[in-house]
Design an enzyme around this catalytic site. Structure first.
Site, PDB file in Angstrom:
ATOM      1  N   ASP A   5      45.160  27.305  33.568  1.00  0.00           N
ATOM      2  CA  ASP A   5      44.411  28.160  32.625  1.00  0.00           C
ATOM      3  C   ASP A   5      44.807  29.619  32.850  1.00  0.00           C
ATOM      4  O   ASP A   5      44.589  30.165  33.926  1.00  0.00           O
ATOM      5  CB  ASP A   5      42.902  27.974  32.879  1.00  0.00           C
ATOM      6  CG  ASP A   5      42.066  29.006  32.121  1.00  0.00           C
ATOM      7  OD1 ASP A   5      40.946  29.313  32.568  1.00  0.00           O
ATOM      8  OD2 ASP A   5      42.573  29.530  31.094  1.00  0.00           O
TER       9      ASP A   5
ATOM     10  N   ASN B 235      43.787  32.302  30.931  1.00  0.00           N
ATOM     11  CA  ASN B 235      42.891  33.371  30.442  1.00  0.00           C
ATOM     12  C   ASN B 235      41.442  33.191  30.877  1.00  0.00           C
ATOM     13  O   ASN B 235      40.535  33.773  30.300  1.00  0.00           O
ATOM     14  CB  ASN B 235      42.977  33.453  28.912  1.00  0.00           C
ATOM     15  CG  ASN B 235      42.507  32.155  28.261  1.00  0.00           C
ATOM     16  OD1 ASN B 235      42.238  31.162  28.958  1.00  0.00           O
ATOM     17  ND2 ASN B 235      42.407  32.150  26.946  1.00  0.00           N
TER      18      ASN B 235
ATOM     19  N   ASP C   8      39.194  30.877  30.610  1.00  0.00           N
ATOM     20  CA  ASP C   8      38.121  30.209  29.841  1.00  0.00           C
ATOM     21  C   ASP C   8      37.880  28.789  30.352  1.00  0.00           C
ATOM     22  O   ASP C   8      37.136  28.024  29.754  1.00  0.00           O
ATOM     23  CB  ASP C   8      38.468  30.205  28.342  1.00  0.00           C
ATOM     24  CG  ASP C   8      39.702  29.365  28.027  1.00  0.00           C
ATOM     25  OD1 ASP C   8      40.059  29.245  26.837  1.00  0.00           O
ATOM     26  OD2 ASP C   8      40.332  28.832  28.972  1.00  0.00           O
TER      27      ASP C   8
ATOM     28  N   ASP D 295      46.157  26.021  29.193  1.00  0.00           N
ATOM     29  CA  ASP D 295      46.726  26.497  27.925  1.00  0.00           C
ATOM     30  C   ASP D 295      48.238  26.670  28.013  1.00  0.00           C
ATOM     31  O   ASP D 295      48.832  26.537  29.091  1.00  0.00           O
ATOM     32  CB  ASP D 295      46.064  27.818  27.539  1.00  0.00           C
ATOM     33  CG  ASP D 295      45.997  28.790  28.722  1.00  0.00           C
ATOM     34  OD1 ASP D 295      44.887  29.238  29.073  1.00  0.00           O
ATOM     35  OD2 ASP D 295      47.059  29.026  29.337  1.00  0.00           O
TER      36      ASP D 295
ATOM     37  N   ASP E 207      53.120  15.101  21.500  1.00  0.00           N
ATOM     38  CA  ASP E 207      52.499  13.785  21.362  1.00  0.00           C
ATOM     39  C   ASP E 207      52.359  13.498  19.868  1.00  0.00           C
ATOM     40  O   ASP E 207      51.798  14.318  19.132  1.00  0.00           O
ATOM     41  CB  ASP E 207      51.100  13.824  22.017  1.00  0.00           C
ATOM     42  CG  ASP E 207      50.715  12.492  22.624  1.00  0.00           C
ATOM     43  OD1 ASP E 207      50.164  12.472  23.739  1.00  0.00           O
ATOM     44  OD2 ASP E 207      50.988  11.459  21.967  1.00  0.00           O
TER      45      ASP E 207
ATOM     46  N   ASP F  97      52.039   7.889  20.237  1.00  0.00           N
ATOM     47  CA  ASP F  97      50.730   7.422  20.672  1.00  0.00           C
ATOM     48  C   ASP F  97      50.308   6.133  19.975  1.00  0.00           C
ATOM     49  O   ASP F  97      50.358   6.039  18.753  1.00  0.00           O
ATOM     50  CB  ASP F  97      49.704   8.522  20.341  1.00  0.00           C
ATOM     51  CG  ASP F  97      48.306   8.165  20.760  1.00  0.00           C
ATOM     52  OD1 ASP F  97      48.055   8.151  21.969  1.00  0.00           O
ATOM     53  OD2 ASP F  97      47.475   7.873  19.881  1.00  0.00           O
TER      54      ASP F  97
ATOM     55  N   GLU G 137      54.419   4.625  23.320  1.00  0.00           N
ATOM     56  CA  GLU G 137      53.309   4.022  24.053  1.00  0.00           C
ATOM     57  C   GLU G 137      53.058   2.676  23.403  1.00  0.00           C
ATOM     58  O   GLU G 137      52.350   2.558  22.416  1.00  0.00           O
ATOM     59  CB  GLU G 137      52.027   4.862  23.981  1.00  0.00           C
ATOM     60  CG  GLU G 137      50.941   4.246  24.846  1.00  0.00           C
ATOM     61  CD  GLU G 137      49.548   4.698  24.503  1.00  0.00           C
ATOM     62  OE1 GLU G 137      49.261   4.935  23.321  1.00  0.00           O
ATOM     63  OE2 GLU G 137      48.721   4.813  25.416  1.00  0.00           O
TER      64      GLU G 137
ATOM     65  N   HIS H 157      47.416  10.015  31.802  1.00  0.00           N
ATOM     66  CA  HIS H 157      46.100  10.604  31.512  1.00  0.00           C
ATOM     67  C   HIS H 157      45.053   9.568  31.117  1.00  0.00           C
ATOM     68  O   HIS H 157      43.882   9.897  30.951  1.00  0.00           O
ATOM     69  CB  HIS H 157      46.256  11.635  30.388  1.00  0.00           C
ATOM     70  CG  HIS H 157      46.592  10.987  29.086  1.00  0.00           C
ATOM     71  ND1 HIS H 157      47.796  10.317  28.869  1.00  0.00           N
ATOM     72  CD2 HIS H 157      45.882  10.837  27.954  1.00  0.00           C
ATOM     73  CE1 HIS H 157      47.793   9.805  27.653  1.00  0.00           C
ATOM     74  NE2 HIS H 157      46.645  10.100  27.069  1.00  0.00           N
ATOM     75  N   ASP H 158      45.510   8.318  30.945  1.00  0.00           N
ATOM     76  CA  ASP H 158      44.576   7.237  30.578  1.00  0.00           C
ATOM     77  C   ASP H 158      44.215   6.372  31.770  1.00  0.00           C
ATOM     78  O   ASP H 158      43.488   5.383  31.620  1.00  0.00           O
ATOM     79  CB  ASP H 158      45.222   6.301  29.537  1.00  0.00           C
ATOM     80  CG  ASP H 158      45.286   6.908  28.163  1.00  0.00           C
ATOM     81  OD1 ASP H 158      46.178   6.519  27.399  1.00  0.00           O
ATOM     82  OD2 ASP H 158      44.460   7.795  27.856  1.00  0.00           O
TER      83      ASP H 158
HETATM   84  O1  TEU Z   1      45.961   5.304  24.223  1.00  0.00           O
HETATM   85  C1  TEU Z   1      46.147   4.074  23.520  1.00  0.00           C
HETATM   86  C2  TEU Z   1      45.481   2.973  24.239  1.00  0.00           C
HETATM   87  O2  TEU Z   1      45.972   1.882  24.333  1.00  0.00           O
HETATM   88  C3  TEU Z   1      44.114   3.229  24.749  1.00  0.00           C
HETATM   89  O3  TEU Z   1      43.277   2.227  24.188  1.00  0.00           O
HETATM   90  C4  TEU Z   1      44.051   3.110  26.248  1.00  0.00           C
HETATM   91  O4  TEU Z   1      44.335   1.783  26.615  1.00  0.00           O
HETATM   92  C5  TEU Z   1      42.646   3.530  26.621  1.00  0.00           C
HETATM   93  O5  TEU Z   1      42.638   4.908  26.464  1.00  0.00           O
HETATM   94  C6  TEU Z   1      42.291   3.127  28.041  1.00  0.00           C
HETATM   95  O6  TEU Z   1      40.946   3.555  28.292  1.00  0.00           O
HETATM   96  C7  TEU Z   1      46.382   6.428  23.451  1.00  0.00           C
HETATM   97  C8  TEU Z   1      46.171   7.694  24.269  1.00  0.00           C
HETATM   98  O7  TEU Z   1      47.000   7.654  25.429  1.00  0.00           O
HETATM   99  C9  TEU Z   1      44.711   7.771  24.636  1.00  0.00           C
HETATM  100  O8  TEU Z   1      44.463   8.915  25.472  1.00  0.00           O
HETATM  101  C10 TEU Z   1      43.905   7.893  23.359  1.00  0.00           C
HETATM  102  O9  TEU Z   1      42.521   7.829  23.687  1.00  0.00           O
HETATM  103  C11 TEU Z   1      44.232   6.760  22.380  1.00  0.00           C
HETATM  104  O10 TEU Z   1      45.622   6.492  22.248  1.00  0.00           O
HETATM  105  C12 TEU Z   1      43.778   7.142  20.974  1.00  0.00           C
HETATM  106  O11 TEU Z   1      44.633   8.148  20.495  1.00  0.00           O
HETATM  107 CA    CA Z   2      42.668  28.927  28.884  1.00  0.00          CA
END
Ligand code: TEU
Ligand code: CA
Length: 556
Positions: A21, A23, A25, A29, A98, A200, A257, A329-330
């Site tokens: 970050d 700035n 907040d 960013d 993305d 995605d 993905e 991130h998932d």
């Molecule tokens: O994730 C697709 C997906 O298969 C999700 O159902 C994933 O298995 C789930 O987030 C697990 O908890 C993509 C993105 O990576 C995810 O961050 C998004 O939430 C999702 O698509 C909708 O865009």
């Molecule tokens: Ca920021």
């Protein structure tokens, strides 16, 4: 398999909201990312994927886009984006955005216009159906719980489809006009100098029509989307068109993905002329998923992990390159998911890194993985931001778990574990922000942070740098990038080992995934230790006794 420019590269995912970050907040960013490009270069990164930074109400943290042509002011401006592209180019770093086009946000103008006139042009950009006799068109369950059908605002007799959150209405890919809108936007971004896209949730764009129910598989009376996806055919028509209209003309690098691809489809997806350049290997992270939800998933063991990796490697063979991940991130943090609490030491974190990064394919790191960042602790469900976790918590309660047990079960899998602020230093809020972070930092940042690890030659961070440098060492790159992967000692418990073999060279990658030592014997000994996650090696003739959590890369 044709050789491509990116085959020897290293890729890295940034989750902008939690990266840096600039700035104060509390939200990461673009200017924060620009300030860290030299850090990424130092690590050895060549390709960077940015999770969404488009305008969004952030109902699903940006995977709900309300304007594909603008940067959300929380993350910065289009000038910042242009500067990031220019600064990255100076450092030979390729930037991917993305591409989220299975759905948009319900705050996108297209959906607002669809609500004004469901039967008009924009209504046809979505799946809008009549509710007949109070019955919904089908019994599919959203990925985030509940029915995939929501009443259309202003039209109680109609409903719209959302495979994900109700604020993420699915775009109707059967409509060529909608597809043209997508291609126009993709080409607009590629013309701006993007290196390509991570794509995605793309397998979801092809639905089985007309709507039909699938077998009910949970107490909610609904059916998992995967039951429909197993029957959906014809996605290739859309993906070929997307490739031919957008990616190929721009020589774009694309990472799909892709969950639930069908047997035999891999060449279509990532072959020489595939829809995408690569796709992620989710075999390991999908292992052990419970039939009812996160709460009844099974803990993956080292032997399960090994088997999943070798299965994927065998499946892809020489068709193309998978993108190998330890986390994203998932997912929860990899070192917390694949290593048991009692095993989670630096040596084990480096062993996991070695086993994954040395696989054939593209190593795709996730921010903080290079530090061995770990899951955080949740003391109450009120501390959780992630909509997926909140849904899974509800499912666990509905199926009879106590609130404490439900929280413990979902906390282990929560996507928030990967979304806590990057731990730059032991300064307040891990050096991520001078303000209040949008999501609490992991309290272990005081000891687990980049600043400390940069100074420590034995840190996880410095090990990752050595590992990534080895992949690019001219003496070994050909074998590591293109060499065959041949599993070995698959019958040995808690031992993951494989050869990487080219015409002129054989490397052995071996990891003793337990506290107790294990001995391996090499037919002809070895020439050189290329990388050792510990500071010594016990040999006796052609035998090597691997210490607890020791991993080695040997030139044979
Ligand atoms: O994730 C697709 C997906 O298969 C999700 O159902 C994933 O298995 C789930 O987030 C697990 O908890 C993509 C993105 O990576 C995810 O961050 C998004 O939430 C999702 O698509 C909708 O865009
Ligand atoms: Ca920021």
């Amino acid at each position: 398999m044709e050789r491509k420019w990116w085959h020897g590269k290293v890729a890295y995912q940034i989750y902008p909201k939690s990266f840096c970050d600039s700035n104060g907040d509390g939200i990461g960013d673009l200017r924060g990312i620009i300030s860290k490009l030299d850090y990424l270069k130092e690590l050895g990164v060549d390709i960077v994927w940015l999770s969404p930074i488009y305008c969004s109400p952030l109902a699903d943290q940006g995977y709900d886009i309300s304007d594909y042509y603008n940067i959300d002011p929380r993350f910065g401006t289009m000038d910042d984006m242009d500067e990031l592209l220019a600064e990255a180019k100076k450092r030979n770093i390729s930037i991917l955005m993305d591409l989220v086009v299975n759905h948009c946000s319900d705050e996108h103008e297209w959906f607002k216009k669809a609500c004004e006139d469901p039967d008009g042009k924009y209504g046809k950009y979505f799946y809008i159906e009549d509710i007949r006799d109070g019955k919904l068109p089908c019994n599919w369950r959203s990925y985030f719980g509940g029915s995939v059908w929501e009443p259309l605002p202003g039209h109680p007799d109609k409903c719209y489809l959302h495979l994900f959150h109700k604020k993420q209405p699915d775009l109707n890919w059967e409509n060529p006009e909608l597809r043209e809108e997508v291609y126009k936007m993709v080409n607009w971004w590629l013309d701006k100098g993007l290196g390509g896209f991570r794509i995605d949730a793309i397998i979801n764009i092809k639905k089985v029509l007309p709507w039909k129910d699938y077998p009910v598989d949970r107490s909610d009376g609904l059916s998992a989307i995967q039951n429909m996806l197993a029957e959906a055919t014809g996605i290739g028509d859309f993906l070929r068109e997307l490739r031919d209209r957008c990616f190929t003309p721009h020589h774009a690098f694309t990472a799909g993905e892709v969950f639930n691809e069908k047997p035999g489809e891999l060449p279509d997806f990532i072959g020489d002329d595939g829809y995408f350049s690569t796709m992620y290997d989710f075999n390991e992270s999908s292992f052990g998923a419970g039939p009812h939800g996160w709460y009844d998933s099974v803990q993956i063991t080292p032997d399960d992990y090994r088997r999943c990796c070798f299965e994927s490697q065998k499946k892809v063979g020489n068709i193309g390159f998978l993108s190998n991940i330890i986390e994203n991130h998932d997912q929860p943090r990899g070192v917390s998911h694949y290593l048991l609490d009692e095993d989670r030491c630096d040596a084990a974190k480096k062993l996991l890194a070695t086993m994954n990064v040395m696989l054939r394919g593209l190593p795709f790191l996730y921010q903080g993985q290079e530090l061995g960042m770990e899951n955080t602790a949740f003391h109450s469900i009120d501390e959780v931001d992630d909509i997926s976790t909140l849904d899974q918590y509800k499912v666990a309660l509905q199926d009879g778990l106590t609130p404490e047990k439900a929280l413990a079960a979902v906390a282990r899998h929560s996507r928030d574990n990967a979304r806590t602020p990057f731990q730059w230093s032991a300064a307040a809020h891990a050096g991520f922000t001078s303000g209040e972070p949008w999501l609490r930092e992991n309290p272990n940042y005081r000891t687990l942070n980049l600043e400390a690890q940069r100074e420590d030659p034995d840190s996880v961070y410095q090990y990752y740098r050595k590992l990534l440098r080895l992949r690019k060492d001219p003496a070994y790159a050909e074998t590591i990038v293109y060499g065959d992967l041949i599993p070995v000692w698959e019958d040995r418990r808690n031992l993951m080992a494989y050869y990487r073999k080219s015409d002129t060279q054989t490397l052995l990658v071996a990891g003793n995934w337990q506290r107790e030592p294990q001995t391996i014997s090499l037919e002809h000994g070895f020439q050189k230790v290329l990388l050792n996650n510990l500071d010594s090696i016990d040999t006796d003739g052609n035998e090597i006794t691997l210490k607890g959590y020791q991993s080695l890369i040997l030139e044979l």
